[in-house]
Design a protein around this motif. Structure first.
Motif, mmCIF file in Angstrom:
data_model
loop_
_atom_site.group_PDB
_atom_site.id
_atom_site.type_symbol
_atom_site.label_atom_id
_atom_site.label_comp_id
_atom_site.label_asym_id
_atom_site.label_seq_id
_atom_site.Cartn_x
_atom_site.Cartn_y
_atom_site.Cartn_z
ATOM 1 N N CYS A 77 37.749 17.518 2.124
ATOM 2 C CA CYS A 77 39.033 16.840 2.342
ATOM 3 C C CYS A 77 39.020 15.514 1.578
ATOM 4 N N TYR A 101 40.414 12.936 2.134
ATOM 5 C CA TYR A 101 40.524 11.792 3.043
ATOM 6 C C TYR A 101 39.317 11.677 3.961
ATOM 7 N N CYS A 102 38.684 12.821 4.300
ATOM 8 C CA CYS A 102 37.630 12.821 5.326
ATOM 9 C C CYS A 102 36.264 13.238 4.795
ATOM 10 N N HIS A 135 44.248 19.776 6.473
ATOM 11 C CA HIS A 135 43.137 19.478 7.381
ATOM 12 C C HIS A 135 43.693 19.421 8.802
ATOM 13 N N CYS A 151 42.373 15.190 9.856
ATOM 14 C CA CYS A 151 43.329 14.109 9.607
ATOM 15 C C CYS A 151 44.766 14.613 9.528
HETATM 16 ZN ZN LIG Z 1 40.930 15.158 6.419
#
Ligand SMILES: [Zn+2]
Lengths: 98, 1003
Positions: A6, A8-9, A59, A63
């Protein structure tokens, strides 16, 4: 189970994600100006790529963000993940192992 | 004992005798025995009957590749495990095992009549014979075939055992703890990698456990093995998992391991799980799974006492068991000569060694050892047959001339026939990981080719044979895997090895036989599925050439052993018969699991109450205490009806409906999906998404919204309230909450990034009590403060904030019943108390709790649709009679463009209508088809179907909603619902049955 990175994660197991179909299918800004054929293509026609394929993931159990990925459909190896709205990065030809 | 146990040696503990029974007969073995080794120590070879022909079958192998010796191990009525391989059953005191697939007993099996009928049961027999009539398949053929051909019997009780699951991460996973795997684990761990080493056997060592004379680094093999395992065990970076099968290789180096925790224990403690599933994520993998010896294919090769040469060595050296007293050895591989030499040294008479290796095979070191030992060797030999009913008694050899012709030879009496066709590397996991396979001409077998994952094979698994080579290969693989995972090390000194290497090259396919029109009978390729060379020949004769087709037609390789011992022989046979090379015949796919895995392992704790999460509403305990009957709606438990004493469903639902129509009812609507949409562009967002116009919705007002997909079909519906200029409270269907939320996120994040809007799921934050009926206002008036409930102040579809029972409340004046209605929203934690308070306050008005069934009747009486019941994903708003909700002036909304397509406006689309049975007592079946004319016979043109159907107590008759082609133009027409008892006449009416003017809403 795939490992999906991901943007972001970071890398997480596949069960946290939902697949979102082909990436970069843009909804026409003014659908009323689309011909029937153009609208049908937007709605229904999708690639069936053997090789590097740009696809959307969400996701969903993380998130919650949608993002895009380049996946080699012959190996299930991810070559890149990137944020929605970004252009797909240039990637080297897929290797045999990740 | 029978004198077959050697006086000393082996890895069994002769100081710990164990009692066990097989088919009711008592035996003893030793700690360290398997069921197979303990039976062989008593001279018992016959352990089962075959799948199709019920032929007597014996133990063929010593490991997990065993195709024949499938038994049932029974601890109690619930703990009966069928189809376990006797070669993998560790003996414990009191073990009870039974043979399978025989009646009344192993020696005399009625089903063996199939053997005599075998000419009538060729390959494809089932495919050809049991085709018609179709009904007979379910009623007659399938049950009969299953009963006759099945393996074992499933236990009659639920599995009482526990199964654990865990995730694990490591730098290097090593699969297989033979010489290559141990060496790999040593070098990888020494380099600093976290190592997980698993092996399917109880003891680590793999092929080393079967060795006797080998010397490694100056120590006898057993001593070296013990020291090596001790070194690994004391390394904190190493996890050792014996009795653990790597059964599946999944993408991105995710490997499934099945650990058997208690099956080997006489008295498992209740706290132990029976098995444990390990889901390993490994940076790097070393596959050191070894190789499997191939049987030879000749007539009668399935007789009990015919077994693999490597198995005979294993039983001798590991278990101290001689598999017979007089052996014929059929050597298709040099390694078989070693078995002959070692068995002879242990006192087994070697009648003759038949050298059945392929012509031109180079002499090998084991053959030389046999010659030096003075054993009789017959060169250029073949095996023409094995005789003996329940145990092999003799072997007839033949001689292969230089021109390939076969002349019959002598018969040799024996009580075991040891065979070796060479070794097949265990490439299963490599292939499962999508790695390529390459055919090695020298070995005559497939070996791992290019990897698709971060994995490498080592040792015999890639054809690297010989103890010294395997150790070196494993050490190098461990080092490379560690380095690839970021841990650099060195290989250390090479291991000094003294051992005999008989190689792995052999032959695949059938041994030469005298020429004939058909292959000889009963030369088995696949023991477990009873597939013979004649079956393969028949398949080819019927036009099957591709190995995947031959496999399915004959079922070769499709048994639980997945062709471990048969795969290459089938390929070799087809290749020989069709004059093709083996790689040109192809290769069937290796699939998980490597060996069968229990359902319990996959289920883990997800069974019974833990099978699926349960969602309960705030009134659940109250309803449960009142004897409510619940139904599952998704994961929700919803009260379906509240039966009074003696009431059935219909009586309760009639009473609940009438209470709502005449007094007041209360209903737990908390399961409705709720999404709060916030932001300065919230109205714009909903305008683009839903069909309705939201711009003109006033604050504290609500509206029924319809959501389409972009293909124009109804996706969800629900009431949406505007709480502030920039804040909306959206409700969805109970089942649609998650997907509507995901759809909103999709448009916000990826399509309309220009909008400033955020969404939050609030489904579980709000408890919702629907209070419906002419006296609803009177009930709430006793509890509500800060809200003027008068019709003028709070008209239909108005929203207010205030307090109920002193807690904050969001109050909707809405109705899904057609009566004066309110929906009380309070924080979920207050839900139970507020529910109870409303119920108490409503007593003087006869308030009646009602469930989902009455809710359905009430809404159907009003023609309110349920998305997903009255719609099916192919209905437009017009089809569903809700087109009035569409904001006509909006330039766009999701689905609008699709509604303009010609087919979406075509005449004859199915439209929602009411259906009234001419006989008011008949309640139609939901899903029943609608036709235009009575008295038709199938096939008939179906013009619609029933979507909702109930008995209406308020109307004193049945009602139904349905979709009918051109339905709105058919009002007043009589149509028919064909049922087995005859046609039911129905009249097409409008979808609203009760209070058509809607006056009661505004009460
Ligand atoms: Zn994420």
């Amino acid at each position: 189970m795939l490992i999906i990175d991901c943007p972001y994660c970071g890398p997480r197991p596949e069960l946290e994600f939902a697949h979102g179909g082909q990436a970069h299918v843009v909804r026409p800004a003014d659908p009323s100006k689309s011909s029937d054929d153009e609208w049908t293509e937007y709605l229904y026609l999708r690639l069936n790529t053997r090789g590097v394929y740009a696809e959307r993931w969400r996701h969903a159990r993380g998130c919650g963000r949608f993002f895009n990925a380049l996946r080699d459909t012959t190996t299930d190896h991810f070559l890149a993940t990137y944020r929605a709205g970004e252009r797909p990065p240039t990637v080297a030809a897929p290797r045999s192992a990740p | 004992m029978s004198g077959l146990r050697t006086p000393a040696g082996g890895r069994v503990d002769r100081g710990r005798p164990l009692r066990f029974t097989f088919d009711g007969r008592a035996y003893t073995g030793f700690a360290g025995d398997t069921l197979a080794s303990a039976l062989l120590a008593h001279g018992v070879h016959l352990v089962g009957r075959s799948f199709k022909y019920h032929r007597p079958r014996g133990i063929v192998a010593a490991g997990s590749e065993e195709p024949n010796a499938l038994v049932t191990v029974a601890r109690d009525a619930a703990r009966r495990t069928p189809n376990v391989r006797a070669t993998q059953v560790e003996l414990y005191d009191g073990l009870v095992a039974e043979s399978q697939n025989r009646w009344p007993n192993l020696s005399f099996d009625v089903g063996a009549i199939n053997n005599l009928l075998s000419p009538l049961i060729p390959a494809g027999f089932y495919n050809k014979t049991f085709m018609w009539p179709r009904k007979a398949w379910f009623a007659l053929y399938e049950p009969q075939i299953r009963a006759a051909a099945g393996f074992g019997v499933a236990p009659a009780h639920a599995d009482p055992d526990r199964y654990a699951q865990r995730f694990a991460h490591c730098d290097v996973l090593v699969v297989g703890a033979g010489p290559a795997g141990l060496a790999a684990a040593l070098t990888a761990a020494a380099a600093g990698a976290r190592v997980l080493l698993c092996d399917e056997q109880a003891e680590f060592g793999g092929a080393l456990l079967d060795e006797h004379d080998a010397v490694i680094d100056g120590a006898p093999v057993a001593a070296w093995l013990a020291a090596t395992v001790a070194t690994l065990r004391t390394n904190p970076r190493v996890t050792l998992l014996p009795r653990t099968t790597a059964f599946g290789y999944f993408p991105h180096n995710n490997i499934g391991l099945a650990e058997r925790v208690t099956d080997h224990l006489a008295d498992p403690t209740p706290t132990q799980p029976r098995e444990r599933l390990w889901q390993v994520r490994a940076r790097e993998v070393v596959l050191a799974a070894g190789a499997i010896e191939r049987p030879l294919v000749f007539p009668g090769n399935d007789r009990p006492g015919v077994m693999l040469a490597s198995a005979a060595r294993s039983y001798l050296h590991r278990y101290g068991v001689k598999v017979g007293t007089r052996a014929v050895v059929a050597a298709g591989c040099d390694a078989a000569f070693q078995a002959a030499v070692e068995l002879a040294a242990a006192g087994v008479t070697i009648a003759v060694i038949a050298d059945v290796r392929a012509p031109g095979s180079p002499p090998g070191p084991a053959e030389a050892a046999a010659r030096a030992a003075g054993l009789a060797i017959e060169a250029s030999a073949t095996v023409l047959g094995a005789s003996g009913r329940l145990r092999v008694a003799g072997v007839t050899l033949g001689r292969v001339g230089t021109d390939g012709s076969v002349t019959p030879g002598a018969r040799h009496a024996c009580d075991v026939l040891l065979m070796s066709g060479g070794y097949t590397p265990s490439v299963h996991l490599h292939s499962q990981s999508r790695g390529k396979l390459a055919f090695d001409e020298t070995l005559g077998a497939f070996v791992p080719g290019a990897a698709a994952e971060r994995t490498r094979s080592a040792g015999l698994a890639r054809g690297a044979h010989g103890l010294a080579t395997a150790l070196d290969d494993g050490a190098a693989a461990g080092l490379a895997a560690a380095a690839a995972s970021g841990h650099r090390g060195d290989s250390g000194p090479r291991h000094a090895v003294r051992a005999l290497d008989g190689g792995v090259a052999g032959r695949a396919g059938a041994l030469p036989q005298p020429a004939g029109p058909l292959p000889p009978a009963k030369a088995f390729v696949d023991f477990q599925h009873d597939v013979t060379t004649r079956d393969l020949a028949l398949a080819r004769r019927e036009g099957f050439e591709a190995i995947e087709h031959i496999k399915r037609y004959t079922t070769t390789g499709m048994a639980t052993d997945q062709g471990k011992t048969s795969g290459l022989n089938a390929l070799g046979y087809v290749a020989d018969e069709s004059a093709r090379a083996i790689p040109d015949v192809g290769l069937t796919t290796f699939r998980m699991p490597y060996t069968p895995v229990t359902f319990g392992l996959f289920a883990g704790v997800a069974r019974g109450d833990l099978f699926d999460p349960v969602r309960r509403t705030p009134s659940h305990d109250w309803a449960s205490a009142r004897g409510a009957v619940f139904e599952d709606v998704g994961m929700w438990k919803r009260a379906r009806f509240f039966p009074a004493t003696g009431e059935d469903l219909h009586a309760a639902v009639d009473r609940e409906c009438l209470a709502v129509r005449h007094r007041v009812g209360m209903f737990d609507a908390s399961t409705l999906g709720k999404i709060e949409v916030v932001g300065k562009d919230a109205a714009t967002f909903l305008n683009r998404l839903y069909v309705n116009n939201w711009a003109n919705l006033g604050i504290n007002r609500s509206r029924y919204g319809i959501l389409l997909r972009d293909d124009g079909f109804v996706y969800d519906d629900g009431v949406i309230a505007r709480l502030a200029d920039d804040r909306f409270h959206v409700t969805t269907t109970t089942g649609g909450a998650a997907r509507v939320f995901a759809m909103m996120e999709d448009y916000i994040q990826t399509e309309w990034t220009d909008l400033s809007v955020w969404i939050t799921s609030t489904t579980e934050q709000w408890a919702v009590v629907a209070v419906q009926g002419p006296r609803a206002r009177d009930v709430l008036a006793k509890l509500v403060t800060d809200v003027d409930l008068a019709p003028a102040a709070l008209p239909h579809m108005a929203v207010a904030r205030g307090r109920i029972c002193g807690v904050p409340m969001l109050l909707f004046r809405v109705s899904f019943s057609g009566e004066l209605g309110f929906e009380v929203n309070v924080a979920a934690d207050y839900g139970a108390e507020v529910w109870a308070a409303i119920h108490a306050a409503g007593q003087e008005h006869g308030i009646t709790p009602y469930g989902t069934e009455a809710m359905h009747v009430l809404r159907a009486e009003k023609g309110y649709i349920i998305v997903g019941q009255d719609t099916d994903g192919t209905m437009t708003p017009d089809d569903a009679a809700v087109a009035w909700a569409i904001g006509k002036t909006k330039p766009d909304f999701v689905g609008k463009r699709s509604l303009e397509r010609a087919t979406m406006k075509a005449a004859g689309r199915k439209q929602l209508v009411g259906l009234e049975t001419v006989d008011p007592g008949i309640v139609l079946e939901e899903g029943a088809q609608v036709v235009a004319a009575p008295g038709q016979t199938p096939p008939m043109k179906m013009i619609g179907h029933v979507t909702s159907s109930y008995h209406s107590a308020s109307l004193g008759r049945s009602i139904a909603l349905g979709v009918v082609a051109g339905g709105r133009a058919r009002l007043g027409e009589t149509l028919y619902v064909p049922m087995p008892a005859g046609d039911i006449a129905v009249k097409v009416v409008g979808p609203v049955f009760y209070d058509r003017e809607g006056a009661r809403l505004n009460g």
